[in-house]
Every structure is written in structure tokens, then in C-alpha cells.
Write an enzyme that holds these catalytic residues in place. Sequence first.
Site, mmCIF file in Angstrom:
data_model
loop_
_atom_site.group_PDB
_atom_site.id
_atom_site.type_symbol
_atom_site.label_atom_id
_atom_site.label_comp_id
_atom_site.label_asym_id
_atom_site.label_seq_id
_atom_site.Cartn_x
_atom_site.Cartn_y
_atom_site.Cartn_z
ATOM 1 N N ASN A 12 0.860 -1.192 0.000
ATOM 2 C CA ASN A 12 0.000 0.000 0.000
ATOM 3 C C ASN A 12 0.893 1.238 0.000
ATOM 4 O O ASN A 12 2.114 1.129 0.035
ATOM 5 C CB ASN A 12 -0.961 -0.035 1.200
ATOM 6 C CG ASN A 12 -0.204 -0.096 2.506
ATOM 7 O OD1 ASN A 12 0.559 0.809 2.838
ATOM 8 N ND2 ASN A 12 -0.377 -1.179 3.248
ATOM 9 N N LYS B 6 -14.537 1.512 15.065
ATOM 10 C CA LYS B 6 -13.312 0.695 14.989
ATOM 11 C C LYS B 6 -12.647 0.591 16.356
ATOM 12 O O LYS B 6 -12.174 -0.466 16.754
ATOM 13 C CB LYS B 6 -12.349 1.322 13.963
ATOM 14 C CG LYS B 6 -11.230 0.426 13.530
ATOM 15 C CD LYS B 6 -10.428 1.011 12.369
ATOM 16 C CE LYS B 6 -11.131 0.852 11.047
ATOM 17 N NZ LYS B 6 -10.396 1.412 9.912
HETATM 18 N N1 CTP Z 1 -3.996 -3.089 12.031
HETATM 19 C C1 CTP Z 1 -3.257 -4.149 12.548
HETATM 20 N N2 CTP Z 1 -3.266 -5.351 11.913
HETATM 21 C C2 CTP Z 1 -4.018 -5.542 10.810
HETATM 22 C C3 CTP Z 1 -4.776 -4.473 10.288
HETATM 23 C C4 CTP Z 1 -4.734 -3.260 10.920
HETATM 24 O O1 CTP Z 1 -2.565 -3.980 13.558
HETATM 25 N N3 CTP Z 1 -4.006 -6.722 10.227
HETATM 26 C C5 CTP Z 1 -4.012 -1.825 12.762
HETATM 27 C C6 CTP Z 1 -3.347 -0.671 12.049
HETATM 28 O O2 CTP Z 1 -1.998 -0.566 12.387
HETATM 29 C C7 CTP Z 1 -4.166 0.494 12.586
HETATM 30 C C8 CTP Z 1 -5.534 -0.057 12.816
HETATM 31 O O3 CTP Z 1 -5.343 -1.463 12.910
HETATM 32 O O4 CTP Z 1 -3.698 0.928 13.838
HETATM 33 C C9 CTP Z 1 -6.591 0.249 11.794
HETATM 34 O O5 CTP Z 1 -6.273 -0.233 10.560
HETATM 35 P P1 CTP Z 1 -7.245 0.005 9.295
HETATM 36 O O6 CTP Z 1 -6.564 -0.577 8.128
HETATM 37 O O7 CTP Z 1 -7.675 1.426 9.222
HETATM 38 O O8 CTP Z 1 -8.511 -0.785 9.721
HETATM 39 P P2 CTP Z 1 -8.988 -2.201 9.323
HETATM 40 O O9 CTP Z 1 -8.876 -3.065 10.513
HETATM 41 O O10 CTP Z 1 -8.268 -2.635 8.106
HETATM 42 O O11 CTP Z 1 -10.506 -1.946 9.035
HETATM 43 P P3 CTP Z 1 -11.210 -1.533 7.648
HETATM 44 O O12 CTP Z 1 -10.550 -2.365 6.596
HETATM 45 O O13 CTP Z 1 -12.605 -1.855 7.943
HETATM 46 O O14 CTP Z 1 -10.969 -0.060 7.486
#
Ligand code: CTP
Length: 400
Positions: free
Chosen positions: A208, A339
Site C-alpha cells: 500500500n 473501529k
Molecule cells: N492493524 C493491525 N493489523 C491488521 C490491520 C490493521 O494492527 N491486520 C491496525 C493498524 O496498524 C491500525 C488499525 O489497525 O492501527 C486500523 O487499521 P485500518 O486498516 O484502518 O482498519 P482495518 O482493521 O483494516 O478496518 P477496515 O478495513 O474496515 O478499514
Amino acid sequence: MLANKRILLIIGGGIAAFKSLDLIRRLREQGACVTPVLTKAAEEFVTPLSASALAAQKVYRDLFDLTDEAEMGHIELSRAADLVVVAPATADLMAKMAQGHANDLASTLLMATDKRVLIAPAMNVRMWEHAATQRNLAILQGDGISVVGPDEGDMACGEFGPGRMSEVPEIVAAVGAALGGGPLQGKHVLVTSGPTHEPIDPVRYIANRSSGAQGTALAAALRDLGARVTFITGPASVPPPAGVGVVRVETAAEMAAAVDTAVASADAAVFAAAVADWRVENASGSKMKKDGSGNAPALEFAENPDILATVAQRTAGRPRLVVGFAAETDDVVANATAKRARKGCDWIVANDVSPETGIMGGSENRVVLISQDAAEEWPRLPKGEVARRLAQRIAEALAD
Ligand code: CTP
């Protein structure tokens, strides 16, 4: 307070250089050993003899001197210190540092050092406010460089405003904080940062656009407040800050394992990484080849472990404060609030990463800090400033 600390003091060419002589005295009073380096321009304001006499040390000058190089090479000089201080840091020196120039002794030492760097900017108010200087400041803060000042007040050039070098006691305090002794001293903070790369085959991966800038700036800000920082980073495009414990990982699974190892002793954990939500389940061990049929390979995805949720929901060994980030494009506050509750963390730092904001991969951030009972909107700020405010809040939370 600074007993036996070795400080390499780079004195830039500005009127504030006269204060740097007093800085040498005050640092020595605290027990520090100061090695001064004068730029060519600095010699117009202070003499090498006075710097040398006050430091009771040899002064290094912007002259290519074979004797100096034989006694102590510039690489060694840049690394023998515990901290590199640039005071005054002129607009020109800041620009050189931001661009990575190494065309004189001072800039070469700053490029070659593996130690932390603290700068005390000093310049005319218009120069300080100039877009180029502010851009360079944001770059330097993103690189993990600590900054003290400048102050606001009457300036030698007759103008008034920010640009005056911080007073000597303030710089000495910043040196003390940079060398440990801030409000987070004795605290261990874990920070995840950067993207993860999920392999498709040995040469291709899914990733990403995260640069790792916000996580890097945050690790530097926590370090500046005295924390021991474990910085677990995916393949970011900005280098990790000096003075933190770096663990480099590539995939979400590796990041989860590294977090699991380090988290039990952490007082706080901040998850700034943009972790890939999915990995390629049918990744190939050898390079995928076109088979001539025109058919593209079908990738199958499996969900990665949610590292933040796993830590936030730990029953034993949970850090006192668990902070997540939420990258959203719509309904930022509502989505991030949900979240926070879903993942079980204490705070969520929410930001709008819609392409038109330029935040993802950019130098600024506009965040909302969401806790159990509040959603605090912060103004759009350089990522370094967001990091400092967040680090300060973390220090306050851990002090309770
Ligand atoms: N995060 C994590 N491990 C993952 C995914 C996310 O630790 N596998 C953590 C990121 O570091 C961040 C938070 O979760 O602090 C939010 O990540 P985000 O990508 O915004 O949320 P998602 O859990 O992916 O939710 P969505 O896809 O619904 O936005």
C-alpha cells in the site's frame, strides 16, 4: 545531569553564534564534553580560539586539514559523540540537511553520523516563515531530527517574530531530554510503522502507499521524551530514526510475531503501520510465468491477523495504553469510533486518507483523537507536530 556525555556542537554562521559560546560553558557545567565544529560562515561571528578555549578542546573547522583527518577522520568524529547539536541552525544549514548535501565539514558530519541530532534554528522571521524553510523543517522532523525553538521576540535585524534562537538554558534542557530524562524515561513504548509487503511470488508483492512517515515521526517524538522505543517497521520509504530499537519486517505475519515478542514489557503500544488486511494464500515459491494462454493467474487471499486487536484484547501482558490508527475515506469519526470499540484499543488516531487530502505519503496530517469519551479534532499539522502532540498525550496518560 550530562556527566560524561559527549556532544558534537556544530556552530552555524548566524548572529546567534555568540550564544553558542555560552552554550559550550553551560553544557560543560553539567558535565558534558563538547567538541565544537565551526562552519566557514560561523568564523565571521565567533573565533575558533574562543570556541576552543571555552570547550578546552580542539575545534574542527571547515577547512580540509590532513592533520585533522589523520588524527580523527570525519566519520569517526561524527560518531564519537552521544548527540550532535546544531546551534545556531541557519536556514542554509537546514536546507543542506534536508537535501542531504555533504559539501563541507558540518554537512558531511551531519550526513555521516549515526547519532541523534538536535537543531536550534535561528534566522530572520521572514526566512523562518518562508515556505522552503517550513518544508525543510517538516522533512527534518520526519527524519527524526529533534528541534528546539526558535523563540519569538525582537531580532538582531530589527524585526519581531519567530526566528530567534532559543535561550541557552532551554537548549541545555533539550539536550538533557534528547539524552534521556524526559517524562517517558523508564517507559517502554512499542510503535509499528510503514506498509507491509505480502508476496505473490519471489519477485512480486502486494503493498500500500504508506511511507511510514507518521510512525517514524512518532517514534522520534517518544524517544525525545525519554522513552525506550521498539520500532517495528515494514519496508517504509523513510529511514527509521536514530536512537530507537529497530525491528525490520516485511509481511503482516512477521510484524505480528515481532510485536508478540516485544509487547509484554511495553507500557504503551502504538499501531501506526498500514498493515495489509490480506495476504496471498496461493503465493508461489518460484516466479510465476505467463503460459501463453492469455489467462491471468487467480490470486487467493487469506485475512491477516489483526495485530492491534490481538494486543488490545490480551488478558495478560496488555500495555496500559493501546493506540490504533484508522485510515478512512468516508465518515471518518463514525467509522473510527466504531473501529475503536471493535478492536478494543484505548485511543484511535483517525485520519482522512482520501486522495484529495494528500495525507497518505504526504508531509502533513489532520487527525481526530478518539478515546472512550471524546473525539478531539486537531488542526492540519506537519506529521512531526502531530507526533509531538501525541507523544505528549501518551506521556500524560502514562503519568496518571
Ligand atoms: N492493524 C493491525 N493489523 C491488521 C490491520 C490493521 O494492527 N491486520 C491496525 C493498524 O496498524 C491500525 C488499525 O489497525 O492501527 C486500523 O487499521 P485500518 O486498516 O484502518 O482498519 P482495518 O482493521 O483494516 O478496518 P477496515 O478495513 O474496515 O478499514
